[in-house]
Enzyme design. Structure first.
Site, short mmCIF file in Angstrom:
data_model
loop_
_atom_site.label_atom_id
_atom_site.label_comp_id
_atom_site.label_asym_id
_atom_site.label_seq_id
_atom_site.Cartn_x
_atom_site.Cartn_y
_atom_site.Cartn_z
N TRP A 17 0.85 -1.19 0.00
CA TRP A 17 0.00 0.00 0.00
C TRP A 17 0.89 1.24 0.00
O TRP A 17 1.91 1.26 0.70
CB TRP A 17 -0.92 -0.01 1.22
CG TRP A 17 -2.04 0.97 1.08
CD1 TRP A 17 -2.14 2.22 1.65
CD2 TRP A 17 -3.23 0.80 0.30
NE1 TRP A 17 -3.30 2.83 1.27
CE2 TRP A 17 -4.00 1.98 0.44
CE3 TRP A 17 -3.72 -0.24 -0.49
CZ2 TRP A 17 -5.23 2.15 -0.18
CZ3 TRP A 17 -4.94 -0.06 -1.13
CH2 TRP A 17 -5.68 1.11 -0.97
N HIS A 47 -0.04 -4.95 7.47
CA HIS A 47 -0.97 -5.16 6.35
C HIS A 47 -0.20 -5.44 5.06
O HIS A 47 -0.65 -5.10 3.97
CB HIS A 47 -1.90 -3.95 6.19
CG HIS A 47 -2.85 -3.78 7.34
ND1 HIS A 47 -4.12 -4.31 7.35
CD2 HIS A 47 -2.69 -3.18 8.54
CE1 HIS A 47 -4.72 -4.02 8.50
NE2 HIS A 47 -3.86 -3.34 9.24
N HIS A 51 -2.95 -10.76 4.19
CA HIS A 51 -3.14 -10.37 5.59
C HIS A 51 -4.63 -10.33 5.95
O HIS A 51 -5.49 -10.32 5.08
CB HIS A 51 -2.51 -9.00 5.84
CG HIS A 51 -3.17 -7.89 5.09
ND1 HIS A 51 -2.85 -7.58 3.79
CD2 HIS A 51 -4.16 -7.03 5.44
CE1 HIS A 51 -3.60 -6.57 3.36
NE2 HIS A 51 -4.40 -6.21 4.36
N HIS A 57 -9.24 -2.34 12.77
CA HIS A 57 -8.56 -1.68 11.65
C HIS A 57 -9.30 -0.43 11.21
O HIS A 57 -8.67 0.57 10.83
CB HIS A 57 -8.44 -2.68 10.48
CG HIS A 57 -7.73 -2.16 9.29
ND1 HIS A 57 -6.59 -1.40 9.35
CD2 HIS A 57 -7.98 -2.30 7.95
CE1 HIS A 57 -6.18 -1.09 8.13
NE2 HIS A 57 -7.01 -1.61 7.27
N HIS A 154 -15.31 -1.67 4.23
CA HIS A 154 -14.63 -2.13 5.44
C HIS A 154 -15.54 -2.01 6.66
O HIS A 154 -15.66 -2.94 7.47
CB HIS A 154 -13.35 -1.32 5.69
CG HIS A 154 -12.16 -1.84 4.97
ND1 HIS A 154 -11.74 -1.34 3.76
CD2 HIS A 154 -11.26 -2.82 5.29
CE1 HIS A 154 -10.65 -1.97 3.36
NE2 HIS A 154 -10.34 -2.87 4.28
N GLU A 166 -7.13 -9.96 2.74
CA GLU A 166 -6.74 -9.22 1.54
C GLU A 166 -5.39 -9.74 1.05
O GLU A 166 -4.61 -10.32 1.82
CB GLU A 166 -6.65 -7.73 1.86
CG GLU A 166 -8.00 -7.14 2.26
CD GLU A 166 -7.92 -5.73 2.79
OE1 GLU A 166 -8.87 -4.97 2.57
OE2 GLU A 166 -6.91 -5.37 3.46
#
Length: 202
Positions: A17, A47, A51, A57, A154, A166
């Site tokens: 990310w 993450h 994961h 989160h 989410h 994910e």
């Protein structure tokens, strides 16, 4: 019995990310230098790669990764080709196989926000069906762009205490029924954890 490892290899330079560094593996002790064993120090975001997301989160004060129910992480699972048709009512764990999985064929390919994800309607469908776990084959289950405002996907899933996986690699897995085993690292108070995920085909 066939066992499919659908987790990504943790390695330096892997897609992450934006703003999160990939794994760094630093030698601590080495046999070649006279030490009795090889030992390394590894640092990464929780993450990174394949994961799980626990409720905390995206929901302050909610459940952490070490509190995830084992009965969500292990059990019968259905892999679908990103359509909900034909999903039995008894399905409690679902993994969405999309064109995202083809991205993992190029290990050096950088992160790309143009990925397939679940919108709030799909998330609500999972909640209404009583799912325990939902997985996707890229680094987020949330669409990018205006539709992600407020992170409804989410928050809908995690608010219903549905575990999110994910970063799955489903490229070599056919849609169908499997046994899922998701071994998420048990970080105390963690807001996420890398996981080794297996699909067992009997």
């Amino acid at each position: 019995m066939n066992v499919h490892d659908v987790s990504l290899v943790m390695r330096p330079g892997m897609p992450t990310w934006p703003g999160e560094e990939g794994p760094k593996i630093t030698p601590l002790r080495r046999i070649a230098k006279g030490d009795s064993a090889n030992v390394s120090v590894v640092t990464f975001s929780d993450h990174t790669g394949t994961h799980v997301d626990p409720p905390v989160h995206f929901i302050e004060g909610a459940g952490t990764v070490d509190e995830l129910p084992v009965d969500a992480l292990v059990g019968p699972c259905r892999v679908i080709g990103f359509e909900r048709a034909g999903v039995p009512a008894s399905t409690e764990r679902i993994l969405f196989k999309t064109r995202n999985s083809e991205r993992w064929r190029e290990p050096a390919r950088p992160f790309d926000r143009d990925f397939v994800a679940l919108d709030r309607t799909a998330a609500r469908w999972c909640v209404d069906r009583g799912m325990k776990l939902v997985g996707i084959d890229y680094l987020s289950i949330e669409p990018q762009g205006p539709e992600k405002e407020g992170y409804p996907t989410h928050k809908t899933l995690l608010g219903a205490k549905i575990v999110i996986i994910e970063g799955l690699d489903l490229g070599e897995v056919r849609p169908g029924e499997y046994e899922l085993a998701c071994g998420a690292i048990k970080f105390e108070g963690g807001d996420g954890a890398p996981a080794r995920v297996f699909l067992i085909e009997r």
